[in-house]
Design a protein around this motif. Structure first.
Motif, PDB file in Angstrom:
ATOM      1  N   ASP A   1       0.830  -1.205   0.000  1.00 29.78           N
ATOM      2  CA  ASP A   1       0.000   0.000   0.000  1.00 29.78           C
ATOM      3  C   ASP A   1       0.862   1.252   0.000  1.00 29.78           C
ATOM      4  O   ASP A   1       1.956   1.273   0.576  1.00 29.78           O
ATOM      5  CB  ASP A   1      -0.877   0.042   1.263  1.00 29.78           C
ATOM      6  CG  ASP A   1      -2.017  -0.955   1.234  1.00 29.78           C
ATOM      7  OD1 ASP A   1      -2.542  -1.218   0.140  1.00 29.78           O
ATOM      8  OD2 ASP A   1      -2.388  -1.462   2.314  1.00 29.78           O
ATOM      9  N   PHE A   2       0.365   2.308  -0.610  1.00 31.40           N
ATOM     10  CA  PHE A   2       0.846   3.651  -0.324  1.00 31.40           C
ATOM     11  C   PHE A   2       0.115   4.118   0.928  1.00 31.40           C
ATOM     12  O   PHE A   2      -1.121   4.013   1.010  1.00 31.40           O
ATOM     13  CB  PHE A   2       0.543   4.604  -1.478  1.00 31.40           C
ATOM     14  CG  PHE A   2       1.466   4.450  -2.655  1.00 31.40           C
ATOM     15  CD1 PHE A   2       2.728   5.018  -2.640  1.00 31.40           C
ATOM     16  CD2 PHE A   2       1.072   3.731  -3.777  1.00 31.40           C
ATOM     17  CE1 PHE A   2       3.581   4.887  -3.726  1.00 31.40           C
ATOM     18  CE2 PHE A   2       1.919   3.587  -4.860  1.00 31.40           C
ATOM     19  CZ  PHE A   2       3.189   4.164  -4.832  1.00 31.40           C
TER      20      PHE A   2
ATOM     21  N   ALA B   1      -4.486   4.361   3.986  1.00 32.19           N
ATOM     22  CA  ALA B   1      -3.847   3.769   2.807  1.00 32.19           C
ATOM     23  C   ALA B   1      -4.619   4.228   1.576  1.00 32.19           C
ATOM     24  O   ALA B   1      -5.835   4.469   1.638  1.00 32.19           O
ATOM     25  CB  ALA B   1      -3.849   2.249   2.894  1.00 32.19           C
ATOM     26  N   LEU B   2      -3.908   4.373   0.465  1.00 25.68           N
ATOM     27  CA  LEU B   2      -4.580   4.629  -0.809  1.00 25.68           C
ATOM     28  C   LEU B   2      -5.034   3.291  -1.372  1.00 25.68           C
ATOM     29  O   LEU B   2      -4.315   2.289  -1.284  1.00 25.68           O
ATOM     30  CB  LEU B   2      -3.632   5.332  -1.783  1.00 25.68           C
ATOM     31  CG  LEU B   2      -3.093   6.684  -1.320  1.00 25.68           C
ATOM     32  CD1 LEU B   2      -2.147   7.259  -2.376  1.00 25.68           C
ATOM     33  CD2 LEU B   2      -4.228   7.662  -1.042  1.00 25.68           C
ATOM     34  N   PRO B   3      -6.230   3.223  -1.949  1.00 24.96           N
ATOM     35  CA  PRO B   3      -6.812   1.918  -2.322  1.00 24.96           C
ATOM     36  C   PRO B   3      -6.103   1.255  -3.494  1.00 24.96           C
ATOM     37  O   PRO B   3      -5.820   1.895  -4.506  1.00 24.96           O
ATOM     38  CB  PRO B   3      -8.258   2.270  -2.683  1.00 24.96           C
ATOM     39  CG  PRO B   3      -8.213   3.709  -3.084  1.00 24.96           C
ATOM     40  CD  PRO B   3      -7.143   4.338  -2.241  1.00 24.96           C
ATOM     41  N   GLN B   4      -5.815  -0.042  -3.334  1.00 23.31           N
ATOM     42  CA  GLN B   4      -5.355  -0.848  -4.461  1.00 23.31           C
ATOM     43  C   GLN B   4      -6.517  -1.165  -5.387  1.00 23.31           C
ATOM     44  O   GLN B   4      -6.328  -1.420  -6.577  1.00 23.31           O
ATOM     45  CB  GLN B   4      -4.709  -2.134  -3.960  1.00 23.31           C
ATOM     46  CG  GLN B   4      -3.449  -1.893  -3.142  1.00 23.31           C
ATOM     47  CD  GLN B   4      -2.784  -3.185  -2.725  1.00 23.31           C
ATOM     48  OE1 GLN B   4      -2.798  -4.159  -3.473  1.00 23.31           O
ATOM     49  NE2 GLN B   4      -2.182  -3.200  -1.549  1.00 23.31           N
ATOM     50  N   SER B   5      -7.712  -1.178  -4.840  1.00 19.50           N
ATOM     51  CA  SER B   5      -8.956  -1.293  -5.614  1.00 19.50           C
ATOM     52  C   SER B   5     -10.091  -0.934  -4.666  1.00 19.50           C
ATOM     53  O   SER B   5      -9.902  -0.965  -3.449  1.00 19.50           O
ATOM     54  CB  SER B   5      -9.144  -2.715  -6.161  1.00 19.50           C
ATOM     55  OG  SER B   5      -9.620  -3.585  -5.137  1.00 19.50           O
ATOM     56  N   PRO B   6     -11.266  -0.622  -5.204  1.00 18.67           N
ATOM     57  CA  PRO B   6     -12.414  -0.336  -4.326  1.00 18.67           C
ATOM     58  C   PRO B   6     -13.163  -1.607  -3.922  1.00 18.67           C
ATOM     59  O   PRO B   6     -14.373  -1.565  -3.700  1.00 18.67           O
ATOM     60  CB  PRO B   6     -13.306   0.577  -5.182  1.00 18.67           C
ATOM     61  CG  PRO B   6     -12.573   0.809  -6.458  1.00 18.67           C
ATOM     62  CD  PRO B   6     -11.572  -0.291  -6.594  1.00 18.67           C
TER      63      PRO B   6
ATOM     64  N   PHE C   1      -3.954   2.435  -6.559  1.00 18.23           N
ATOM     65  CA  PHE C   1      -2.550   2.688  -6.229  1.00 18.23           C
ATOM     66  C   PHE C   1      -1.894   1.414  -5.712  1.00 18.23           C
ATOM     67  O   PHE C   1      -2.440   0.745  -4.828  1.00 18.23           O
ATOM     68  CB  PHE C   1      -2.456   3.781  -5.158  1.00 18.23           C
ATOM     69  CG  PHE C   1      -3.204   5.035  -5.509  1.00 18.23           C
ATOM     70  CD1 PHE C   1      -2.564   6.090  -6.135  1.00 18.23           C
ATOM     71  CD2 PHE C   1      -4.559   5.152  -5.218  1.00 18.23           C
ATOM     72  CE1 PHE C   1      -3.265   7.243  -6.464  1.00 18.23           C
ATOM     73  CE2 PHE C   1      -5.264   6.298  -5.543  1.00 18.23           C
ATOM     74  CZ  PHE C   1      -4.609   7.349  -6.174  1.00 18.23           C
ATOM     75  N   ARG C   2      -0.729   1.092  -6.256  1.00 16.85           N
ATOM     76  CA  ARG C   2       0.034  -0.059  -5.771  1.00 16.85           C
ATOM     77  C   ARG C   2       1.512   0.316  -5.733  1.00 16.85           C
ATOM     78  O   ARG C   2       2.065   0.748  -6.747  1.00 16.85           O
ATOM     79  CB  ARG C   2      -0.180  -1.284  -6.667  1.00 16.85           C
ATOM     80  CG  ARG C   2      -1.582  -1.851  -6.546  1.00 16.85           C
ATOM     81  CD  ARG C   2      -1.807  -3.051  -7.435  1.00 16.85           C
ATOM     82  NE  ARG C   2      -3.206  -3.467  -7.375  1.00 16.85           N
ATOM     83  CZ  ARG C   2      -3.754  -4.375  -8.172  1.00 16.85           C
ATOM     84  NH1 ARG C   2      -3.019  -4.967  -9.091  1.00 16.85           N
ATOM     85  NH2 ARG C   2      -5.025  -4.698  -8.054  1.00 16.85           N
ATOM     86  N   ASP C   3       2.117   0.120  -4.582  1.00 17.41           N
ATOM     87  CA  ASP C   3       3.524   0.444  -4.408  1.00 17.41           C
ATOM     88  C   ASP C   3       4.346  -0.797  -4.734  1.00 17.41           C
ATOM     89  O   ASP C   3       4.793  -1.526  -3.853  1.00 17.41           O
ATOM     90  CB  ASP C   3       3.778   0.896  -2.964  1.00 17.41           C
ATOM     91  CG  ASP C   3       5.194   1.420  -2.768  1.00 17.41           C
ATOM     92  OD1 ASP C   3       5.925   1.538  -3.767  1.00 17.41           O
ATOM     93  OD2 ASP C   3       5.561   1.695  -1.610  1.00 17.41           O
ATOM     94  N   GLU C   4       4.526  -1.057  -6.033  1.00 15.82           N
ATOM     95  CA  GLU C   4       5.219  -2.262  -6.468  1.00 15.82           C
ATOM     96  C   GLU C   4       6.266  -1.915  -7.509  1.00 15.82           C
ATOM     97  O   GLU C   4       6.312  -0.803  -8.028  1.00 15.82           O
ATOM     98  CB  GLU C   4       4.211  -3.275  -7.041  1.00 15.82           C
ATOM     99  CG  GLU C   4       3.413  -2.763  -8.223  1.00 15.82           C
ATOM    100  CD  GLU C   4       2.354  -3.755  -8.687  1.00 15.82           C
ATOM    101  OE1 GLU C   4       2.310  -4.875  -8.162  1.00 15.82           O
ATOM    102  OE2 GLU C   4       1.579  -3.396  -9.583  1.00 15.82           O
ATOM    103  N   ASP C   5       7.122  -2.894  -7.789  1.00 12.35           N
ATOM    104  CA  ASP C   5       8.147  -2.686  -8.801  1.00 12.35           C
ATOM    105  C   ASP C   5       7.489  -2.386 -10.139  1.00 12.35           C
ATOM    106  O   ASP C   5       6.456  -2.980 -10.488  1.00 12.35           O
ATOM    107  CB  ASP C   5       9.036  -3.930  -8.918  1.00 12.35           C
ATOM    108  CG  ASP C   5       9.833  -4.178  -7.643  1.00 12.35           C
ATOM    109  OD1 ASP C   5      10.042  -3.211  -6.893  1.00 12.35           O
ATOM    110  OD2 ASP C   5      10.234  -5.330  -7.412  1.00 12.35           O
TER     111      ASP C   5
END
Length: 586
Positions: free
Chosen positions: A178-179, A192-197, A219-223
């Motif tokens: 998560d961000f 957290a900012l949503p990866q999905s709703p 939002f996804r904090d990934e490579d």
């Protein structure tokens, strides 16, 4: 007013019309006695003319002082162009300018504002606002707008209601990082900012909304890769009182609508294959079916000889490359080197040339005779003139390696045609995946996915065999959408959490709000989410999403235009009760 017309709409029918235009100076050409300026705006280019016979000396000198990308307003008369330009819609006319106003001067741009520019990607990202003036980027953004408008039109026509869900939510384990956003008013706590709703759209179904959609930032904090961004856009949808067939029909309809309205393509019903079939035939769960080269399982016909590499392998599998028998030994060696790259990981490759005279020549002739090789050709559907490429080893790794080779060869052979569209549904995914390092299972999609009817009991006896009531929509070798029928029963959801390693306390802490909601009459429901960025790129004939996003991040997740992410000052950190202590190494 700044303009009476735009720079793309004037035609021969407007000759002798008095007009006002505004835009940017695209090019200037000074022949001494005459000056031409191409004036550009979003809609096109119109040629302006200033000459010694019809323009004042002051106006002509002013025109000569115009630089590239100056912002101009002109007034004048539409006249017939003596040397017409058939390459632009306004090529039959030009504007004899009577008034010229410089609305804003401009520095010389760091790269040319042309379809084929001299600016590298990093430079264009830094000056993205200039890059947007170029037709390829501008047209991509306009196309994206058209796609979203058609999505809204179709779904609204089908009774879907657009509902906004929160961006500041609770962190939940959905696979990626998560961000997080620190809360000033709740010291030591974070949004957290949503990866999905996901959970919110399920709650909307509990709330009786029945058909929901949202074009939403996630939002996804990934490579990162060229086709991924830390923030991306989904077409997020959910429906109540539905089974899998209802979802597939509804969103196959949406996809057909987009292909028809935006590309002029009428589609037949989409084929459907299972996850297991996709792996067996194509080596991955998002196959490109615009071309053949399907896998041929050679285990039964390749392990009866004394070739240890095949005999020791879990799987021996091959594909037939159209026309590949003409490849030279040097070209084949390059293919072998390609599959041995770390990104692919194969140890080597066996090949068979299917000669035009019906004979076969292989790299393993020492071990296999013509009758053996003929059986390989039959299984891989190889014809005379084709090349059979064969890999062997552990099942999953080998399939993945051959899939990569299949896509690479299709690219080289021109089989992945951007103007062709081949959608399909992939269904019956495993519900759970085994993490070989930890030995624990995790959800292949997410923990709210329902098992296929009648398979819940298998969770206790054979969890790896349980199939999910889930589905992916694949287009041209890319997953453009995925979803599932959700669990709507509290006890079933509790069972799922238990099998995923959540204690009752952990499940309640993370998802108690959803479990509580299920106690108040949750309807059967399911949905899907399309990746809008990827969908737009594929419909636009490309696979890199960055060119269809107005202000994308680079491969390091940075916005080089505004220089973000960036540090914040100590006062802000103190207000948020955060302390950033970074010590440099001595």
């Amino acid at each position: 007013m700044y303009r009476s017309h735009n720079c793309g709409e004037l035609r021969s029918s407007h000759i002798e019309t008095e007009i006002t235009l505004a835009g940017w100076a695209h090019k200037t050409r000074d022949k001494g006695f005459v000056v031409w300026i191409d004036l550009r705006d979003r809609y096109g280019i119109t040629q302006l003319v200033f000459d010694e016979e019809r323009s004042s000396k002051a106006l002509l000198e002013k025109a000569r002082a115009i630089g590239r990308e100056f912002v101009l307003q002109v007034k004048g008369t539409v006249t017939e162009r003596s040397s017409k330009n058939p390459n632009i819609p306004t090529g039959d006319i030009e504007i004899l300018v009577s008034e010229l106003h410089i609305l804003n001067e401009a520095l010389l741009p760091p790269f040319t504002i042309e379809d084929q520019t001299d600016g590298g990607e990093d430079l264009r990202m830094k000056y993205r606002y200039l890059d947007i003036r170029r037709n390829p980027v501008k047209d991509n953004l306009i196309f994206r707008s058209m796609v979203t408008m058609e999505v809204r039109k179709y779904l609204s026509g089908q009774g879907f209601i657009e509902v906004e869900t929160p961006y500041l939510i609770k962190s939940t384990p959905e696979g990626a990082r998560d961000f997080v956003v620190p809360s000033r008013m709740n010291q030591g706590q974070f949004y957290a900012l949503p990866q999905s709703p996901q959970t919110f759209k399920q709650l909307l179904m509990v709330g009786g909304m029945d058909k929901y959609f949202q074009i939403v930032k996630c939002f996804r904090d990934e490579d990162l890769r060229a086709d991924r961004q830390p923030e991306f856009t989904q077409i997020d949808c959910e429906m109540s009182f539905v089974e899998q067939e209802d979802i597939l029909n509804a969103f196959e309809g949406l996809t057909k609508h987009l292909l028809k309205e935006l590309k002029g393509i009428e589609c037949e019903d989409f084929p459907r294959i299972t996850y297991d079939e996709a792996l067996r035939r194509f080596g991955n769960d998002k196959p490109d079916i615009r071309f053949g080269m399907e896998f041929g399982d050679l285990n039964e016909v390749a392990k009866h000889r004394e070739f240890g590499i095949f005999n020791d392998a879990e799987i021996v599998v091959g594909i037939a490359v159209p026309g590949g028998a003409s490849y030279t030994r040097k070209e084949i060696d390059k293919l072998v080197d390609w599959v041995r790259r770390p990104q692919v990981g194969a140890k080597g490759m066996v090949y068979v040339k299917c000669n035009e005279d019906g004979s076969y020549k292989s790299s393993v002739d020492k071990f296999y005779d013509q009758e053996d090789l003929e059986k390989w050709a039959e299984i891989t559907n190889a014809n005379a003139g084709d090349l059979i490429c064969i890999l062997s080893g552990e099942i999953n790794a080998t399939r993945s390696q051959l899939s990569a080779l299949r896509m690479e060869l299709a690219e080289r052979l021109g089989l992945r045609k951007a103007e062709e569209f081949a959608p399909l549904w992939v269904v019956d995914f495993p519900l759970l995946e085994l993490d070989e390092e930890s030995g624990n299972y995790h959800a292949m999609h997410h923990p709210f996915t329902s098992p296929k009817p009648g398979q819940l009991e298998l969770l206790d006896t054979d969890p790896g065999a349980v199939r999910a009531n889930a589905y992916d929509l694949v287009l041209n070798g890319n997953e453009i959408g995925g979803g599932s029928i959700r669990i709507h029963d509290k006890e079933v959801q509790a069972t799922m959490f238990r099998h995923l390693g959540f204690s009752p306390e952990e499940a309640n802490t993370q998802f108690g709000f959803l479990m509580d909601a299920f106690q108040y009459g949750a309807p059967p429901h399911g949905g899907i989410a399309f990746g809008l960025d990827r969908l737009v790129a594929i419909l636009g004939g490309q696979e890199t999403i960055r060119d269809f996003i107005a202000f994308p991040k680079n491969n390091s997740g940075r916005d080089v235009m505004i220089d973000a992410p960036a540090t914040i000052d100590d006062a802000q950190l103190e207000e948020l009760n955060l302390k950033l202590d970074i010590r440099s190494e001595e």
